[in-house]
Every structure is written in C-alpha cells, then in structure tokens.
Design an enzyme around this catalytic site. Sequence first.
Site, mmCIF file in Angstrom:
data_model
loop_
_atom_site.group_PDB
_atom_site.id
_atom_site.type_symbol
_atom_site.label_atom_id
_atom_site.label_comp_id
_atom_site.label_asym_id
_atom_site.label_seq_id
_atom_site.Cartn_x
_atom_site.Cartn_y
_atom_site.Cartn_z
ATOM 1 N N CYS A 2 7.297 -14.626 53.144
ATOM 2 C CA CYS A 2 8.372 -15.574 52.874
ATOM 3 C C CYS A 2 8.413 -16.617 53.993
ATOM 4 O O CYS A 2 8.088 -16.331 55.132
ATOM 5 C CB CYS A 2 9.764 -14.950 52.789
ATOM 6 N N ARG A 27 3.116 -18.873 52.898
ATOM 7 C CA ARG A 27 3.698 -17.577 53.245
ATOM 8 C C ARG A 27 4.231 -16.821 52.029
ATOM 9 O O ARG A 27 4.613 -15.645 52.129
ATOM 10 C CB ARG A 27 4.855 -17.769 54.235
ATOM 11 N N TRP A 75 8.014 -14.392 48.843
ATOM 12 C CA TRP A 75 6.985 -13.464 48.382
ATOM 13 C C TRP A 75 7.737 -12.155 48.154
ATOM 14 O O TRP A 75 8.192 -11.518 49.102
ATOM 15 C CB TRP A 75 5.908 -13.294 49.446
ATOM 16 N N ASN A 101 13.489 -13.397 55.747
ATOM 17 C CA ASN A 101 12.085 -13.020 55.610
ATOM 18 C C ASN A 101 11.938 -11.647 56.235
ATOM 19 O O ASN A 101 12.207 -11.484 57.423
ATOM 20 C CB ASN A 101 11.217 -14.060 56.355
ATOM 21 N N GLY A 102 11.561 -10.657 55.420
ATOM 22 C CA GLY A 102 11.405 -9.311 55.967
ATOM 23 C C GLY A 102 11.904 -8.278 54.974
ATOM 24 O O GLY A 102 12.069 -8.571 53.793
ATOM 25 N N GLU A 488 -17.152 -9.722 52.833
ATOM 26 C CA GLU A 488 -16.294 -10.898 52.946
ATOM 27 C C GLU A 488 -16.523 -11.843 51.752
ATOM 28 O O GLU A 488 -15.570 -12.391 51.199
ATOM 29 C CB GLU A 488 -16.569 -11.590 54.288
ATOM 30 N N LYS A 492 -13.599 -12.953 49.127
ATOM 31 C CA LYS A 492 -13.252 -14.367 48.856
ATOM 32 C C LYS A 492 -13.240 -14.621 47.352
ATOM 33 O O LYS A 492 -12.333 -15.262 46.831
ATOM 34 C CB LYS A 492 -14.264 -15.333 49.496
ATOM 35 N N GLU A 495 -10.208 -12.824 45.583
ATOM 36 C CA GLU A 495 -8.845 -13.281 45.835
ATOM 37 C C GLU A 495 -8.561 -14.653 45.261
ATOM 38 O O GLU A 495 -7.433 -14.926 44.870
ATOM 39 C CB GLU A 495 -8.462 -13.188 47.310
ATOM 40 N N HIS A 511 -27.869 4.336 45.307
ATOM 41 C CA HIS A 511 -27.026 5.541 45.279
ATOM 42 C C HIS A 511 -25.868 5.398 44.305
ATOM 43 O O HIS A 511 -24.886 6.139 44.399
ATOM 44 C CB HIS A 511 -26.530 5.856 46.691
ATOM 45 N N LYS A 610 -0.141 -15.681 52.936
ATOM 46 C CA LYS A 610 -1.025 -15.852 54.092
ATOM 47 C C LYS A 610 -0.745 -14.846 55.196
ATOM 48 O O LYS A 610 -1.661 -14.310 55.794
ATOM 49 C CB LYS A 610 -0.860 -17.275 54.622
HETATM 50 C C1 F6R Z 1 -8.375 -12.901 53.090
HETATM 51 C C2 F6R Z 1 -7.199 -12.912 53.900
HETATM 52 C C3 F6R Z 1 -6.530 -11.627 54.234
HETATM 53 C C4 F6R Z 1 -6.234 -11.588 55.743
HETATM 54 C C5 F6R Z 1 -5.437 -10.329 56.100
HETATM 55 C C6 F6R Z 1 -5.199 -10.227 57.589
HETATM 56 O O1 F6R Z 1 -8.865 -14.178 52.861
HETATM 57 O O2 F6R Z 1 -6.740 -13.942 54.289
HETATM 58 O O3 F6R Z 1 -7.315 -10.542 53.864
HETATM 59 O O4 F6R Z 1 -7.449 -11.626 56.427
HETATM 60 O O5 F6R Z 1 -4.213 -10.344 55.440
HETATM 61 O O6 F6R Z 1 -4.493 -11.318 58.066
HETATM 62 P P1 F6R Z 1 -4.450 -11.683 59.592
HETATM 63 O O7 F6R Z 1 -5.823 -12.058 60.002
HETATM 64 O O8 F6R Z 1 -3.505 -12.842 59.670
HETATM 65 O O9 F6R Z 1 -3.957 -10.476 60.322
#
Ligand code: F6R
Length: 615
Positions: A2, A27, A75, A101-102, A488, A492, A495, A511, A610
């Site tokens: 949030c 956020r 969120w 937020n929380g 990774e 990407k 998501e 396997h 994020k």
């Molecule tokens: C993927 C992504 C998330 C963050 C994860 C950790 O693209 O953005 O998987 O990597 O939520 O976030 P941080 O790095 O901010 O602790």
Amino acid sequence: MCGIVGYIGHREAYPVVLKGLKRLEYRGYDSAGVAIYDGKNIKLSKTKGKVADLETRVKDEITVDGSLAIGHTRWATHGEPNDVNSHPHYSNSGDLVIIHNGIIENYEPLKQELINRGYKFQSDTDTEVLVNLIEDVKKNENVKLGKAVQIALNQVVGAYAIAVFDKNKPDEIVVARLGSPLVIGIGDEEFFIASDATPFIEYTNNAIYLEDEEMAIVRRGKKVKVRKIKDDSLVDPYVQELQLNLEQIEKGGYDHFMLKEIYEQPRAILDTFRGRMLSNDGIIRMAGVDDNIEKFLNAQRILIVACGTSWHAGLVAEYVFENLTRTPVEVEYASEFRYRNPVITEKDVVIAISQSGETADTLAAIKLAKSKGAFVFGVCNVVGSSISRETNAGAYTHAGPEIGVASTKAFTTQITVLTLIALKLAQKKGTISTSEFHGYLSEMDAIPAKVEKTLESDEHVKAISSIYKDATNFLYLGRGYNFPVALEGALKLKEISYIHAEGYPAAEMKHGPIALIDEQMPVVVIATRKGHYEKVVSNIQEIKSRKGKIIAVVMQGDTTIRKIADYVIEIPETLELLTPLLTTIPLQLLSYYIAVMRNCNVDQPRNLAKSVTVE
Ligand code: F6R
C-alpha cells in the site's frame, strides 16, 4: 504494501496527493481513495481499481478544494478489493479519518471489544478497527488526537504506517510507523507525508524518515514533533537531504518503467562500481566491507537471505563466492529461514539482499540472525530503507529508483555488488592469484559497454517474442552461474505475462521435466561457450529430438548451437563468472515484449506489489 500520501500546507492538496498516489502505485493498485478537508468538511472518495479510476470518481463525487488531504493506494490484505474496503476509513462519529499501510494482527479481538461497546463497522478491514480504537480512546480518556493515537497504538500488534486527522483539529495530521515506511517531506510552510520520497521530490529535498515505533504530529506552521510511541520520549528528528531527482522517477520517453529500467542497466552497473573498483590500481574499496573485513575473512560460512529476484541474485552470489573465496555459502528464502529454527552462530556472516529494503520476511530474517549474534550485511537499493538501517553494515546498489514491479536493474546491480565483495575477499584471502584478480577487474570494467551491446538484440528478441507470445508454458534452462539466471528468466515471464514458466538446471531435465517437451514447448537455454558448454549442447539435442523449440542465448560467434537451435540471441564474450550480467538482459526483454504483446500491464502486474511489507 500500500502507498500512503498526505499534504498539509498552502497549496491545493488534492493535486499533490493524486500525483503522489500515481507515483506510489507500484506499492499496490487494487483500490484507491482520498479524503480532503476544505475548512469545514471532510470530502471522501474511494474506489476499487487504480488511481486513474479514483480520479474519474472524484470528478463525479466531490469538490476538491482544500489544503489538507490524505490518499491511499491499496494492496489488499484484510478484505477483498472493493469500494468499501478501500481507504481512507472514517471513525464512527465521522470526525476521524485514516489511511494505513500494514497489518493489525490483533484486529479481531479489538473489533469485538469495540462492537461490544456499540461501534459499527462498514468494511472488513483491520484499518477501520484502528481508527475506531483511536476514537474510543480519545473519547474515554478525554485526550487530544496525538495522545489517543499513541495509546491506541500501544494496544496494537502488527505493522503500520498511518496518517490520521481529526475534523475538529484540522491543522494537523498525526503519523506513526512500525514496520512499514513513512517519510515526512519538509517544505516551506508545508509538509508532505508519504511511503517514500517520490511523491514530494519536486517540492522539497528535505525529509525526516520516521524510525520504527515513532510517531509525529505534523502541524501547519509548526516544527514537526517526533516521539517514541512506547514511552512518549521526544526524539530530535534528523532532517536528511535527499539526492533523488524528478527525472529518475519518470518514464523518460519509454513506454514502460520496466523497459526504461532494462535500458538503464549499463549506467546502473557503472554507478554501482564507480568509486569502489579502481581497476588500474587493482583496488576494491567498499566502506561496509573494509570496516568489517575481519568478520568476513573469519566467517565460517556466509548465509544469504532474500526473496524473489533478490534470492536469485543470492544464488548467483553463491557460485561466485564459493568459487572465488572458498568460503561455504548457503542461500535461503528469508520466509523459510525465519520459521525453521535455523542454526546460526557468531561465526556466520549473513548477507541480506533487498531492492526495496522493506521486505517483511527479509527484515524478520535479519532480526533473527542478529539475535543469534551473527554479523548482518545488507545489500539494498533504496537509501534509508528499513533493511539498510537494521543491518550491521551494508552496501547500496546505486541502481536508482526501480519503479516497474518486475525487478530488472536491481538484479544486475545486486550481482555487481556481491561480485565486488567476493573479489575483494578472494584477493585478501589469496584464493585467487593477482593476475586473476586484475583480469576480473578489467573485465568488470568492460561490462557496462557489453550490456549496452547486448541491448542491441532488442529488435531480434521482439521478433522472437511475437512468435512465442501465445505459448502457455515455457522452460528456462541454464547451468552453473546461469542456472539462477534461468530461474530469474522464468520468474520475469510468469509475473508480467502470466505464462507458466519453470527454470531448471539444464542437467536436471532428464530427471523429470523432459516429459513436458513437445512441439508446443519453447525452451530458453542459456548456453554460453564457457560453463559446461558441451553438456548444454547435449541437453539441447535431447530437447530437439523431442521436437521442443529452442531459443538459445549464446556467445558471439557460436556456430555449433546456431545449427541446432530455432533461434539464437548473442551476447558479447566475457568471463564465465560475469556472464549472468549479460545473459539476463535478453530474458528481461523477452518477458517484456511478450507481456506487451499479450496486452498485460507490464509495470503493474496483477496481484503483485513492488515492496512486500507483509509476511
Ligand atoms: C520480481 C520481484 C520480486 C522481488 C521480491 C523481493 O521481479 O520484484 O520477486 O524481488 O519481492 O523484493 P526486495 O528485493 O525488495 O526485497
């Protein structure tokens, strides 16, 4: 998660808050709302959907004049995203209004007590409970808003960044934080409140970051008063001068923040090692490491904790550290680590990696490691973030603000910082020769230009994306340093395009996952001429003979794989240990273009946010 924004001063507050909410949408973006005080009344408007939906609704519902306002982009945690559960929330009397937020973990018993005392609730949120608790304290104890907030928060278990104001005392906003970020921008006769500094950077560079368990009364024309929530002691707030500028948080002509951030990587990597790596002199200096060098050199083990993409950077670091320094490394999901009673001792060095510096699980893992006596080092991007303050020492990645929800430049700059640390330790320990050390440094110097060169594959990757955009599954394979890159790449794609994707070590195919291969299955294989090249070529043959489609990321001039793969994407030649910094780039572009072609919201993928400040 949030985002919260507030303004009190001499301007019209709504445009400031609205623009701020747009900047904080990374956020959370499932609902949004504002409350504006116009000198007489509170005008409140909120809706399910994005800030743009709120903007439309506000036009129909309320007038927007007023020099005090608070706003929220959500969120959802408690209660589905709908109009009623959106913030701000009123107290029962309609006098108080709050954004939060929380998570208030003990909201159920508190709610029950309030219901027993006659309070009614419209929403399913924990936030509405909090604002009524504040109202109840205010009435019963006959205290002002600030005191009521303080007493109420002492009854609360959980995490919060809140801003609340009282219709009967409209010259002040009371804010508080525990576990969720909150920063106060100090302007000329005006104040801004926000989850990070981006909403107010064009108005002021001066800011107070509230610490956990602190609250502040932000009063028109007065100095900000900060106190400890627990014992009421006054705190002398530190006014920080921010280095952020507006350009860094705008799209700068790109269609999406993600694309801008992919393209920023040459600069971001350079900024990460600038001043730290003096390749001509053969020196790496990093204050956080230099000041604690004995801890690192005597570590019996390095434990890396992180989540998501940052965890993948940790996996790359495991290969790099073990290879260069011969120190055993373990990489843990922060969320698992903290709940499994891990063995940690004072001889461990724990490295916590986080772009946002606010990830709740990583933060909790750090606290656990510290409580067991380990030395904890943070690798964060956001300056002044909770993790950067909670760790014993650390190094920033200097990637600049990352706004696209899918992490890109954070990943490559995290790998850069971690590689510098490993090289420094290897040099000190003598686990690599001087000439190897110099070789790494000069190749590292060349990496930004090589990332730039790799970005030239953009159009080619776009063409490949158009061929596979309708696939329902993808496999990503890599070995050694590039196994985490495969993970990774798959993350990407998942998501932002909502295509199911799996990353695997190439040799593990036989396997199990090989059963998935048919003519519909695109398989992205990272096959640099270094790391186990012949073995990867065999893995590709195995896939081809089962009619799978191969998109291979290879080193410039590779002719062997060109003959067997359906498509190849070239990266410039580099040392094996540094290949993840290049192989990652085409995978970022592939997921970006596929998502764009599928009309997905690249910068704000569904269900994500994020910074994940909930457990
Ligand atoms: C993927 C992504 C998330 C963050 C994860 C950790 O693209 O953005 O998987 O990597 O939520 O976030 P941080 O790095 O901010 O602790």
